[in-house]
Every structure is written in structure tokens, then in C-alpha cells.
Design a protein around this motif. Structure first.
Motif, mmCIF file in Angstrom:
data_model
loop_
_atom_site.group_PDB
_atom_site.id
_atom_site.type_symbol
_atom_site.label_atom_id
_atom_site.label_comp_id
_atom_site.label_asym_id
_atom_site.label_seq_id
_atom_site.Cartn_x
_atom_site.Cartn_y
_atom_site.Cartn_z
ATOM 1 N N ALA A 110 0.818 -1.208 0.000
ATOM 2 C CA ALA A 110 0.000 0.000 0.000
ATOM 3 C C ALA A 110 0.854 1.260 0.000
ATOM 4 O O ALA A 110 0.548 2.234 -0.702
ATOM 5 C CB ALA A 110 -0.937 -0.013 1.205
ATOM 6 N N THR A 114 0.991 3.855 -3.258
ATOM 7 C CA THR A 114 0.414 5.171 -3.006
ATOM 8 C C THR A 114 1.409 6.279 -3.340
ATOM 9 O O THR A 114 1.066 7.255 -4.018
ATOM 10 C CB THR A 114 -0.033 5.280 -1.541
ATOM 11 O OG1 THR A 114 -1.000 4.265 -1.255
ATOM 12 C CG2 THR A 114 -0.660 6.637 -1.270
ATOM 13 N N SER A 117 2.315 6.178 -7.286
ATOM 14 C CA SER A 117 1.182 6.632 -8.093
ATOM 15 C C SER A 117 0.927 8.117 -7.901
ATOM 16 O O SER A 117 0.585 8.822 -8.866
ATOM 17 C CB SER A 117 -0.071 5.826 -7.741
ATOM 18 O OG SER A 117 0.104 4.454 -7.999
ATOM 19 N N ALA A 118 1.085 8.609 -6.676
ATOM 20 C CA ALA A 118 0.904 10.035 -6.432
ATOM 21 C C ALA A 118 1.947 10.850 -7.178
ATOM 22 O O ALA A 118 1.653 11.935 -7.709
ATOM 23 C CB ALA A 118 0.974 10.316 -4.941
ATOM 24 N N ASN A 174 4.704 -2.825 -6.960
ATOM 25 C CA ASN A 174 3.938 -1.597 -6.765
ATOM 26 C C ASN A 174 4.808 -0.345 -6.787
ATOM 27 O O ASN A 174 4.285 0.769 -6.795
ATOM 28 C CB ASN A 174 3.186 -1.654 -5.427
ATOM 29 C CG ASN A 174 2.034 -2.638 -5.475
ATOM 30 O OD1 ASN A 174 1.638 -3.104 -6.538
ATOM 31 N ND2 ASN A 174 1.478 -2.958 -4.325
ATOM 32 N N TYR A 181 -4.841 3.989 -9.503
ATOM 33 C CA TYR A 181 -4.539 4.986 -8.484
ATOM 34 C C TYR A 181 -3.961 6.261 -9.102
ATOM 35 O O TYR A 181 -4.178 7.359 -8.577
ATOM 36 C CB TYR A 181 -3.566 4.403 -7.459
ATOM 37 C CG TYR A 181 -4.099 3.189 -6.750
ATOM 38 C CD1 TYR A 181 -5.371 3.189 -6.193
ATOM 39 C CD2 TYR A 181 -3.344 2.016 -6.655
ATOM 40 C CE1 TYR A 181 -5.871 2.070 -5.565
ATOM 41 C CE2 TYR A 181 -3.844 0.897 -6.022
ATOM 42 C CZ TYR A 181 -5.103 0.923 -5.471
ATOM 43 O OH TYR A 181 -5.612 -0.189 -4.852
ATOM 44 N N LEU A 185 -5.767 9.754 -8.203
ATOM 45 C CA LEU A 185 -5.020 10.838 -7.573
ATOM 46 C C LEU A 185 -4.878 12.033 -8.507
ATOM 47 O O LEU A 185 -4.878 13.181 -8.050
ATOM 48 C CB LEU A 185 -3.647 10.331 -7.132
ATOM 49 C CG LEU A 185 -3.676 9.291 -6.010
ATOM 50 C CD1 LEU A 185 -2.296 8.664 -5.820
ATOM 51 C CD2 LEU A 185 -4.143 9.914 -4.711
ATOM 52 N N LEU A 223 -5.173 10.042 -0.851
ATOM 53 C CA LEU A 223 -4.069 9.137 -0.528
ATOM 54 C C LEU A 223 -4.531 8.017 0.398
ATOM 55 O O LEU A 223 -4.106 6.864 0.268
ATOM 56 C CB LEU A 223 -2.924 9.920 0.115
ATOM 57 C CG LEU A 223 -2.232 10.968 -0.775
ATOM 58 C CD1 LEU A 223 -1.241 11.776 0.044
ATOM 59 C CD2 LEU A 223 -1.536 10.301 -1.942
ATOM 60 N N ALA A 226 -6.388 5.426 -1.684
ATOM 61 C CA ALA A 226 -5.468 4.554 -2.416
ATOM 62 C C ALA A 226 -4.789 3.569 -1.469
ATOM 63 O O ALA A 226 -4.635 2.386 -1.798
ATOM 64 C CB ALA A 226 -4.427 5.402 -3.145
ATOM 65 N N PHE A 227 -4.381 4.049 -0.296
ATOM 66 C CA PHE A 227 -3.710 3.181 0.665
ATOM 67 C C PHE A 227 -4.641 2.069 1.140
ATOM 68 O O PHE A 227 -4.248 0.891 1.181
ATOM 69 C CB PHE A 227 -3.221 4.021 1.856
ATOM 70 C CG PHE A 227 -2.362 3.271 2.822
ATOM 71 C CD1 PHE A 227 -0.979 3.261 2.681
ATOM 72 C CD2 PHE A 227 -2.910 2.566 3.888
ATOM 73 C CE1 PHE A 227 -0.171 2.573 3.567
ATOM 74 C CE2 PHE A 227 -2.122 1.866 4.778
ATOM 75 C CZ PHE A 227 -0.745 1.874 4.617
ATOM 76 N N GLU A 230 -5.438 -0.536 -1.695
ATOM 77 C CA GLU A 230 -4.341 -1.460 -1.979
ATOM 78 C C GLU A 230 -4.074 -2.379 -0.794
ATOM 79 O O GLU A 230 -3.712 -3.547 -0.973
ATOM 80 C CB GLU A 230 -3.086 -0.680 -2.336
ATOM 81 C CG GLU A 230 -1.923 -1.544 -2.785
ATOM 82 C CD GLU A 230 -2.228 -2.370 -4.018
ATOM 83 O OE1 GLU A 230 -1.608 -3.441 -4.207
ATOM 84 O OE2 GLU A 230 -3.110 -1.941 -4.812
#
Length: 308
Positions: A110, A114, A117-118, A174, A181, A185, A223, A226-227, A230
Motif C-alpha cells: 500500500a 500510493t 502513483s501520487a 507496486n 490509483y 489521484l 491518498l 489509495a492506501f 491497496e
């Protein structure tokens, strides 16, 4: 000169103003709002019962003795009450080690997806460059690619670097982000006023400062979404542990549950009450995490996607 000018009329008094459509509706249907509210509450309660029933059945069945595990499936309480399976499950398998492995793998998966992807989503949201739309569309197109297509090539890559049989393949992929994600985001970053970033640039902030000090703090709800998404996906994932893990001490909870079921069937004695108790133990931490982050979770869902 008396009277009013031709073609005009005297202003009507306050009592002559027409009633609003909402007021007319309330007058015509005095109980309409209450009836609709009651209808939606009933529908919500019915849908909640449908979705909650499998988990309630799981808990109730895990608290029954072996010969009564599948008896009375619609009874909302165990009869008779036999919680011994929650003690036996810790002796039947190394549940503590599996729980720790699941927490470590889920947290790493996760966290990495996160952050990565951010980082990519901020680039698509802030920077303007030729071909940005085509490149972003290509990223989204990868979501259409079935996971089974990349299963063998991914395994060959991890095997070539000697990491099969370890927990690294369960989360290290990941690091390269996730298209879903990134999209989620990016939509949130687009909702942040651009003048906030421009003012920071005038004050001498670098692009990395814009990301770490402005974008990430303002995007906290997204965020967290997304966390949690995942973490949930990694927590209940069986495919990767089934492919990459052979040592029982490295198993995650889903892989461990599969091992317990296989062990009981090979011995000819399926102890379903122990399997169900292990299922409850696997599910409860995710329920607790959802309730802890529920406020941010709902806020992020409500605000994501307002801009495109």
C-alpha cells in the motif's frame, strides 16, 4: 398625473408573490418527504442486511461445534455456543506468523503504490506538455490488460533476479505505480487551485517541494483511499502468495487458509469450524481499519473526480 404608465403595472405587495415550486409541492403532498425518507431508509436497511449476511453467517458458524457448523444457516446466533475453534486455530497453524507477514506485505504494497502513483499523478496534473493526453490514455489503457497476460513474464523476471520464494514479489511491483490509483489521484490534484502552486513557485519552491509540501498534504483523503484500497487488495490476495511462496513461515493469511483447507482434506477430516474461525480472524483487521479511516474515506470518494 395619476395612475401608472401604460404598459406597466404596479408592483405587487409581498402577499401577492407566487409560491415557490417547493412550497407548492409541500402543500400538495404534505407527507411526501417523510414517505420518501422512510422508503429510502427501508431500502438501505434491506441492502445492508443482504451485504452483511455472509459475514454474520461466517461469525455465527465459526462459533458452532463441528457437527452443527452448517446447521440453521439463518439463525443469527450460534446454537450451541462453542468458541473453542478460536483457540484451536492458533494450535493448528502458525497464525501469528501469518498475521505478521500479511501486515508487513500489505503495508509495503500500500505504501509503495500510493507514493509512486501520487508522484506520477502529480506530473500529469501539474505539467503541460505535448502528448500528455495520449500518454495518460496509454497509462489508463493498461487497466484493460488482464493480469493473467503478465503472470508468466513477471514470474520469469523475479526468478531471474533470484527473488522467488521470498515476499518481495508480493509488493515490490507496486514501486512502478498503478494506473487506477494514478487516475484517481490525478483527478484529486486537478481539484487543487493552480494558483497555490504558482504562488509557491514565485517564492522559490522547487517542483519536488510542490509535490511533498503542497500536493500531498492537500490530497490526504485521496491518498488514504489509495492506501486502504491497496491494503485490502494485498490483504486478501491469494494468487501471488500461491505462486511465489513455498515456506509456510512466509505465508500470508489467505495462503495459510489455503494450506489449512488442503491439510484437512488430505487428512480426510475437514475441520470447517477452524477454517471459518481463521476467516473471521483474517477479516476483522480490515473492518477495523475501514472504520478508523472512514471519515477520510468518504471525503475522498465525494471529492475525487470533480474535475477532469
Amino acid at each position: 398625473m395619476t395612475g401608472t404608465t401604460a404598459g406597466t403595472s404596479a408592483p405587487a405587495g409581498p402577499l401577492a408573490r407566487p409560491a415557490s415550486p417547493a412550497a407548492v409541492a409541500r402543500d400538495d403532498r404534505p407527507g411526501g418527504a417523510g414517505t420518501r425518507r422512510a422508503f429510502f431508509l427501508v431500502m438501505l436497511a434491506a441492502a445492508s442486511a443482504v451485504f452483511l449476511y455472509p459475514f454474520v453467517w461466517l461469525v455465527v458458524a465459526s462459533l458452532k461445534p463441528r457437527d452443527r457448523t452448517f446447521a440453521d444457516p439463518f439463525l443469527p446466533w450460534p446454537r450451541p455456543f462453542a468458541p473453542q475453534s478460536y483457540v484451536d486455530v492458533w494450535h493448528a497453524a502458525p497464525m501469528t506468523a501469518w498475521l505478521v507477514n500479511t501486515v508487513v506485505v500489505g503495508f509495503m504494497a500500500a505504501l509503495t503504490v500510493t507514493v509512486s502513483s501520487a508522484f506520477v499523478a502529480f506530473g500529469f496534473a501539474y505539467f503541460r506538455f505535448p502528448g500528455r493526453g495520449v500518454l495518460f490514455g496509454s497509462v489508463l489503457a493498461t487497466m484493460m490488460l488482464p493480469a493473467a497476460v503478465t503472470l508468466v513474464p513477471t514470474y520469469l523476471i523475479w526468478n531471474a533476479v533470484g527473488l522467488t520464494g521470498t515476499q518481495v514479489p508480493l509488493w515490490a511491483g507496486n514501486v512502478f505505480g498503478s494506473a487506477f490509483y494514478i487516475f484517481l489521484l490525478r483527478q484529486f490534484f486537478l481539484g487543487i487551485p493552480r494558483y497555490v502552486f504558482e504562488a509557491a513557485r514565485v517564492d522559490g519552491a522547487s517542483y519536488l517541494d510542490l509535490f511533498w509540501r503542497i500536493a500531498l498534504p492537500l490530497a490526504r483523503p485521496a491518498l488514504i483511499i489509495a492506501f486502504v484500497f491497496e491494503l485490502k487488495a494485498s490483504w486478501f490476495d491469494l494468487m501471488k502468495p500461491l505462486i511465489y511462496l513455498q515456506d509456510p513461515q512466509l505465508f500470508t493469511l489467505p495462503r495459510g487458509l489455503k494450506a489449512i483447507v488442503d491439510q484437512f482434506y488430505q487428512g480426510g477430516d475437514p475441520k470447517w469450524e477452524i477454517v471459518l474461525a481463521a476467516g473471521v480472524i483474517t477479516t476483522l483487521p480490515l473492518i477495523a481499519i475501514f472504520f478508523v479511516g472512514q471519515r477520510y474515506f468518504v471525503q475522498g470518494i465525494a471529492t475525487t473526480g470533480q474535475r477532469g
